[in-house]
Every structure is written in C-alpha cells, then in structure tokens.
Motif scaffolding. Structure first.
Motif: not given
Length: 157
Positions: A10, A12-13
C-alpha cells in the motif's frame, strides 16, 4: 509490513469517513471547553489586576490632590490670619499711641489743675473723653446722646 504476508503493498491510503466513538468526541469537546474557560479566566484575572492597579493609582492621585488642596487651604487661612493679626496689632499700637497722647494732654491740661488725685476718677474721665471722641468720629455721632459732658471737659472749654 503486515500486508506483505498477503502480497500487498500500500503506497497510499485515503480515508473518506472516520467515525470516532462518542466518548472521544465528548472528551475533545470537554477539552476545548476547558481550554476556553481557562483562557477566559486568565483574561479576567489580567483585567482584574489592571483594574486594581488603576484604582490604586487613582487613589494615590486623589490622596495627593486632597493633600495639596488642604495644604493650600491651610496656607490661605494662615496668610489671612497673619494679615488680620498684623492689622489688629497695628491698630492696637496706634490706639495705644493715641491713648498716651490723650493721657499726657489730660495730665498737663486737666489733671494738673485739679486738687483731687483719685486715680479711679482720672481713669473714668479719660475713658469718657475717649468714648465721646469716638462718637464724634462716627456718623452716629451727629445724634443727640443723653450723656453729661465730663466735668474735665467743661473746664477745658
């Protein structure tokens, strides 16, 4: 790292909606209210300190003004009293000098011709003369008084 076991990476979140528990919201609100109350109390204390200092300074100014006024009033009273006392002293000195002149005149012109040496009678004649002269000097002296002319004045006339 925990997602690596699932072969996920991941980069970006983005969270679109976070719902916090109500207790957390209440705690944040209570903290904000407490901070605002603390700030308000701090400002109230500063304001009270400034007001108290201003009142102390005003009281000092008023005390100095009252002291100044009282001093000036006392100075004025002393000056007036001193001037009155000086005027009275001058008047008394002039009256004493006049009395001496009149008494010497009586000694020479009136009592010197009398055989009676009674001091009380002499003082009465002198006082009567001075009183009658003071009546002549006033506007009321033009009135008729039922006072016998002293015998000593009858002789001198």
């Amino acid at each position: 790292d925990k997602l690596g076991a699932f072969h996920m990476v991941v980069n970006r979140l983005q969270l679109l909606d976070i719902t916090l528990p109500q207790e957390f919201k209440d705690a944040v609100d209570a903290t904000t209210v407490a901070e605002q109350e603390a700030t308000s109390l701090t400002y109230q204390k500063v304001s009270a300190d400034i007001t108290a200092q201003a009142n102390v300074e005003q009281a000092k100014v008023n005390a100095n003004l009252t002291l100044y006024q009282a001093t000036k009033n006392a100075d004025g009273i002393l000056a007036t009293g001193g001037a009155k006392a000086e005027a009275i002293a001058k008047q008394l000195a002039e009256e004493a000098a006049t009395f001496e002149v009149v008494q010497q005149s009586f000694e020479t012109n009136v009592w010197g011709t009398l055989t009676d040496t009674n001091e009380a009678a002499r003082q009465k004649q002198l006082i009567t003369y001075i009183w009658l002269e003071s009546l002549k000097a006033t506007s009321a002296g033009h009135m008729v008084y039922n006072v016998d002319k002293p015998d000593a004045m009858k002789m001198a006339a």
